[in-house]
Structures are given as structure tokens and as C-alpha cells.
Motif scaffolding. Sequence first.
Motif, PDB file in Angstrom:
ATOM      1  N   LEU A   1       2.449   1.712  -3.385  1.00  0.00           N
ATOM      2  CA  LEU A   1       1.282   2.245  -4.415  1.00  0.00           C
ATOM      3  C   LEU A   1       0.988   3.652  -4.046  1.00  0.00           C
ATOM      4  O   LEU A   1       0.980   4.529  -5.014  1.00  0.00           O
ATOM      5  N   THR A   2       0.885   4.231  -2.820  1.00  0.00           N
ATOM      6  CA  THR A   2       0.749   5.546  -2.453  1.00  0.00           C
ATOM      7  C   THR A   2       1.989   6.306  -3.226  1.00  0.00           C
ATOM      8  O   THR A   2       1.644   7.319  -3.687  1.00  0.00           O
ATOM      9  N   ASP A   3       3.193   5.876  -2.968  1.00  0.00           N
ATOM     10  CA  ASP A   3       4.249   6.409  -3.270  1.00  0.00           C
ATOM     11  C   ASP A   3       4.133   6.716  -4.909  1.00  0.00           C
ATOM     12  O   ASP A   3       4.420   7.777  -5.510  1.00  0.00           O
ATOM     13  N   TRP A   4       4.058   5.620  -5.958  1.00  0.00           N
ATOM     14  CA  TRP A   4       3.932   5.754  -7.168  1.00  0.00           C
ATOM     15  C   TRP A   4       2.800   6.627  -7.570  1.00  0.00           C
ATOM     16  O   TRP A   4       2.610   7.287  -8.521  1.00  0.00           O
ATOM     17  N   ASN A   5       1.469   6.337  -6.947  1.00  0.00           N
ATOM     18  CA  ASN A   5       0.338   7.622  -7.128  1.00  0.00           C
ATOM     19  C   ASN A   5       0.836   9.082  -7.141  1.00  0.00           C
ATOM     20  O   ASN A   5       0.575   9.800  -7.742  1.00  0.00           O
ATOM     21  N   ARG A   6       1.812   9.544  -6.027  1.00  0.00           N
ATOM     22  CA  ARG A   6       2.195  10.520  -6.055  1.00  0.00           C
ATOM     23  C   ARG A   6       3.262  10.967  -7.356  1.00  0.00           C
ATOM     24  O   ARG A   6       3.188  12.058  -7.414  1.00  0.00           O
TER      25      ARG A   6
ATOM     26  N   LYS B   1       3.667  19.489  -4.822  1.00  0.00           N
ATOM     27  CA  LYS B   1       3.511  17.783  -5.448  1.00  0.00           C
ATOM     28  C   LYS B   1       4.805  17.227  -5.899  1.00  0.00           C
ATOM     29  O   LYS B   1       4.827  15.890  -5.539  1.00  0.00           O
TER      30      LYS B   1
ATOM     31  N   ALA C   1       5.996  13.675  -3.678  1.00  0.00           N
ATOM     32  CA  ALA C   1       6.555  12.649  -4.586  1.00  0.00           C
ATOM     33  C   ALA C   1       7.911  12.545  -4.448  1.00  0.00           C
ATOM     34  O   ALA C   1       8.565  11.241  -4.952  1.00  0.00           O
TER      35      ALA C   1
ATOM     36  N   PHE D   1       2.996   9.670 -10.184  1.00  0.00           N
ATOM     37  CA  PHE D   1       2.222   9.830 -11.519  1.00  0.00           C
ATOM     38  C   PHE D   1       1.566  11.110 -11.519  1.00  0.00           C
ATOM     39  O   PHE D   1       1.301  11.820 -12.321  1.00  0.00           O
ATOM     40  N   ASP D   2       1.078  11.578 -10.224  1.00  0.00           N
ATOM     41  CA  ASP D   2       0.318  12.629  -9.947  1.00  0.00           C
ATOM     42  C   ASP D   2       1.176  13.925 -10.381  1.00  0.00           C
ATOM     43  O   ASP D   2       0.889  14.796 -11.043  1.00  0.00           O
TER      44      ASP D   2
ATOM     45  N   ASP E   1       0.817  -1.302  -0.125  1.00  0.00           N
ATOM     46  CA  ASP E   1      -0.047   0.065   0.080  1.00  0.00           C
ATOM     47  C   ASP E   1       0.971   1.133   0.008  1.00  0.00           C
ATOM     48  O   ASP E   1       0.499   2.390  -0.757  1.00  0.00           O
TER      49      ASP E   1
END
Length: 126
Positions: free
Chosen positions: A11-16, A80, A84, A18-19, A8
Motif C-alpha cells: 500500500l505504501t508503494d502504491w501511495n508513492r 518523488k 515511487a 499515485f503521489d 502495508d
Amino acid sequence: MANRERGDRILTDWNRVFDALADPSRRYVLEYLHDRTQPVPVWELAIALAVRTTDRPANQVDIQIVEQAETGIVHVHLPKLEAANLVESNGETITLTDHAETLPLFTPAYRGIVRPAASEEEDWES
């Protein structure tokens, strides 16, 4: 259970990441920082971003455009990119993190993530 928590977090790190990469201005910030060996002053980055967005030489860009770019960098883009873990800032200068250097953003095979080829960029705009 520990593996799920780690998954989790990853995934949160990758979401940041990509954001952060979702915005062309942030990709440009990463490209600009990558091409420099020293930390970059926020004002210099604001000028570079203003030049890029107006397509004018630095001495012809209105100071208000540079100030707007600086505001966007400080209040939108840096938070942002920092969330990330792609850049570090001390309030006056900005630099890429070691983490950003380890991602495949700047390798020849993946250069298009940060700096798309001209033909690819034109295809996206169509």
C-alpha cells in the motif's frame, strides 16, 4: 502478522506511485523517458519540459525557464519519481526503472494515465 506487514508495504508503494502520478509534469517526464531508448540528460529533459509548459519551440524558450524546469526536476519531480521506484538517476541522466515498465502506465488500454487523449485533457481543464 507477516501478511499485514507485506500488505502495508504494498500500500505504501502504491501511495508513492499515485503521489508521483498526481502531477502532470511528472507524468510528462515518464512519457518522455518512455519514448526514448537511452538515458536522458537532465538538461534535455528540462528543455523538453520548458517547451511543453511554454508551448514555444526550444530555440525560443528563455534560458531562465529551462533553468527553473531543471530545478523543479532535480529537487521536486525526481525525488518523488525515485521514491515511487519509477525512475533512476545518476545525477546527470535519468531513465525509467524496470518497475515502471511493468506497471500498466504505457499499455494501450491504460495510455491515458500518462498521456490522456486530447478530449479527456480538455474535459479536465473545464
